[in-house]
Design a protein around this motif. Structure first.
Motif, PDB file in Angstrom:
ATOM      1  N   CYS A   1       0.814  -1.217   0.000  1.00 38.26           N
ATOM      2  CA  CYS A   1       0.000   0.000   0.000  1.00 38.26           C
ATOM      3  C   CYS A   1       0.847   1.267   0.000  1.00 38.26           C
ATOM      4  O   CYS A   1       0.570   2.200  -0.759  1.00 38.26           O
TER       5      CYS A   1
ATOM      6  N   ALA B   1      -5.431   6.196   0.682  1.00 38.81           N
ATOM      7  CA  ALA B   1      -5.858   6.213  -0.722  1.00 38.81           C
ATOM      8  C   ALA B   1      -6.316   7.595  -1.152  1.00 38.81           C
ATOM      9  O   ALA B   1      -6.033   8.030  -2.274  1.00 38.81           O
TER      10      ALA B   1
ATOM     11  N   ARG C   1     -10.066  -0.648   1.671  1.00 39.04           N
ATOM     12  CA  ARG C   1     -10.393   0.758   1.375  1.00 39.04           C
ATOM     13  C   ARG C   1     -11.836   0.905   0.924  1.00 39.04           C
ATOM     14  O   ARG C   1     -12.581   1.754   1.434  1.00 39.04           O
ATOM     15  N   ASP C   2     -12.262   0.066  -0.014  1.00 43.87           N
ATOM     16  CA  ASP C   2     -13.622   0.173  -0.547  1.00 43.87           C
ATOM     17  C   ASP C   2     -14.659  -0.146   0.519  1.00 43.87           C
ATOM     18  O   ASP C   2     -15.704   0.512   0.610  1.00 43.87           O
TER      19      ASP C   2
ATOM     20  N   GLU D   1      -6.870  -2.638  -1.220  1.00 42.03           N
ATOM     21  CA  GLU D   1      -7.889  -1.988  -2.048  1.00 42.03           C
ATOM     22  C   GLU D   1      -9.290  -2.389  -1.596  1.00 42.03           C
ATOM     23  O   GLU D   1     -10.210  -1.561  -1.553  1.00 42.03           O
TER      24      GLU D   1
END
Length: 565
Positions: free
Chosen positions: A91, A276, A513-514, A510
């Motif tokens: 990351c 992010a 994060r979502d 990822e």
């Protein structure tokens, strides 16, 4: 002489082509402050040539770009990124973080030595250089139930591990000042090595006594005045900007060329959604420069000054003989990494694929029993009720008192004053403790949110408007083996599973994060007004110490603490 050294000499002198040469760009000389047009020659993991022209077996055109040393995060808890060290590597390394000095304090408070070993095993495999400081405060406080106990005898077997850099943040500053034997045993064992500090608002002669033990670094300064006293007394200040604790703007007055040798940067706790959306240390750098901080001062703090503070003598400059941790930027002001090198290796997806996996630990760490709505009641009293006051953007809280309404025989919430219920539930299977109270500042108008991330002992913490939703949220955490949960009208409207010690996901960053984005929206739908409601919830169980007065017994008076789980 080893063949590797001979090759470095020959490539540095120019007798043979370097392994890699960055051509056509400039580098930021952190000694002089100059932007220098020069090739940069790399042999193996080291820089071997600057201030000249070089030929390479691989030549990379970086025309129009600027090279700076890799960034060093000097204090963080990787667990707060909610991903494993391998995913944290993937990351943030592309953002230029080539060294991370972590304290596995969170997983250690859940799993003890098993958690520390997991981090050390992971650090041997990551592409970025993860260094580990041994957690000094497990348990963090006698007022809450932790999942482990790490006296000095359990830390010493790790002291000589190649990834260990010293003793982690010494949070029990009252114990130090009053010579607690457990504290002194740990400090004595690390004399001559690095000992990291943690002493918010400590000053005067108490600070002198604390520093007399050899503690040298501090990340808890929240004002320039506090930082200056500590710098004058020999401390290296780690300027922090995390997802909750945001001190960068308050400390910008001290980020100067004169003081930069005594500064470094850290994130402490930063989640992947913020990484992010904003970035990591790169975000701190461009934010500081846009506010008027000298580029030389902030880039020094991000690399060479950080390296020197922690005894990492091989990195922090673009110069021959130094570790080839390099970040290629379009400009100093924007600090947008276009290319990153870690130990001479260009960071790519293929490079991450070469790492060996490390088996996760603590997959059954949530051992709390089933709770009912009736477990969250607080008997009514005519007296004012203690309320935890949340301060947005800070991990410290306030002790407030309010006259709360009655709800039958129990004390009710007061939505008009933004006061709702809070509970801490012991989840390590030690004693089943359960404590209830009230909190102000979350903004919730309905529902409940709950978490197994609860600094520093990481019990279940749940806040809510009604007890039925609080019970549903707490019980759901056991079903998903830890994480964050949002409940509205008896239904789970958002959740993320964190099965690794109840702290970290097994999913790619990822995906985390979502999921966090959806989770945040679910919390906002309840009326949450905090920018980071889940990280703020995670810090809520910390003790409230309004005046930081140390008693003769070496403990802060118990009535200063709000919630004991």
């Amino acid at each position: 002489m080893s063949k590797a050294l001979e090759r470095m000499i020959d490539q540095g002198v120019g007798r043979e082509p370097a392994d890699i040469v960055l051509k056509g760009g400039r580098f930021f000389d952190l000694v002089t402050g100059d932007l220098v047009a020069s090739d940069i020659a790399i042999s193996g993991g080291r820089i071997v040539g600057t201030y000249g022209d070089y030929q390479g077996r691989e030549e990379i055109d970086i025309s129009g770009r600027i090279v700076v040393p890799g960034f060093i995060d000097t204090h963080l808890h990787i667990e707060s990124s909610l991903v494993t060290p391998h995913e944290f590597d993937r990351c943030v390394l592309p953002l230029g973080i080539t060294t991370a000095i972590c304290d596995p304090h969170e997983i250690a408070n859940v799993l003890g030595t098993e958690g520390i070993q997991f981090f050390l095993d992971s650090a041997l495999e990551t592409i970025m250089d993860i260094r580990v400081q041994l957690s000094s405060c497990v348990p963090a406080t006698h007022l809450e139930t932790s999942g482990a106990d790490l006296p000095i005898e359990r830390l010493l077997p790790f002291r000589d591990h190649p990834k260990v850099i010293g003793l982690a943040e010494f949070m029990n500053f009252p114990g130090v000042v009053h010579k607690d034997p457990v504290c002194l045993a740990k400090l004595e064992a690390f004399q001559g090595g690095h000992i990291d500090g943690h002493a918010p608002l400590l000053s005067g002669k108490d600070l002198n006594g604390y520093l007399s033990t050899g503690i040298r670094t501090e990340h808890e300064c929240t004002t320039a005045e506090e930082a200056m006293e500590k710098i004058r007394k020999g401390m290296h200040i780690l300027v922090r900007e995390g997802s909750v604790s945001k001190d960068l703007h308050a400390l910008m007055p001290i980020i100067t060329e004169r003081l930069s040798p005594y500064l470094a940067l850290c994130t402490d706790d930063r989640n992947p959604l913020d990484i992010a959306e904003q970035g990591h240390l790169d975000y701190m750098i461009r934010t500081a420069i846009s506010a008027g901080v000298e580029p030389l001062a902030i880039y020094r703090a991000a690399s060479i000054s950080a390296a020197r503070a922690f005894g990492l003598r091989d990195r922090g400059l673009v110069a021959p003989g130094w570790r080839a941790d390099l970040v290629v930027l379009d400009s100093l002001e924007s600090c947008r990494p276009q290319m990153v090198f870690s130990g001479g290796r260009r960071v790519t997806d293929a490079l991450f694929a070469t790492r060996k996996p490390v088996a996760p630990v603590g997959l059954d760490s949530v051992k709390a029993g089933h709770v009912n709505a009736s477990d969250f009641g607080v008997p009514y009293s005519d007296n004012d009720t203690s309320v935890i006051g949340v301060l947005p953007g800070k991990i410290i809280t306030e002790h407030r008192r309010y006259k709360l309404p009655a709800d039958g025989n129990e004390t009710g919430v007061d939505l008009g004053h933004d006061i709702i219920k809070v509970a801490v539930i012991e989840r390590h299977g030690v004693n089943g403790n359960h404590a209830n109270g009230f909190v102000q500042g979350f903004g919730l108008k309905k529902g409940a949110i709950a978490s197994t991330v609860g600094h520093d002992s990481h019990n279940i913490c749940v806040v809510g408007v009604n007890v039925e939703d609080m019970a549903t949220a707490a019980n759901r955490l056991g079903q998903i083996k830890g994480g964050f949960v949002v409940v509205e009208d008896g239904k789970v409207t958002g959740e993320i599973a964190l099965p690794v010690a109840g702290l970290m996901s097994l999913e790619p960053h990822e995906s985390v994060r979502d999921t966090l984005h959806h989770l945040r929206q679910a919390a906002f739908a309840l009326g949450a007004t905090l920018e980071e409601p889940f990280l703020q919830l995670a810090f809520l169980p910390l003790p409230v110490i309004p005046h930081l007065k140390i008693s003769d017994r070496g403990l802060v008076d118990v009535d200063k603490f709000m919630l004991i789980g």
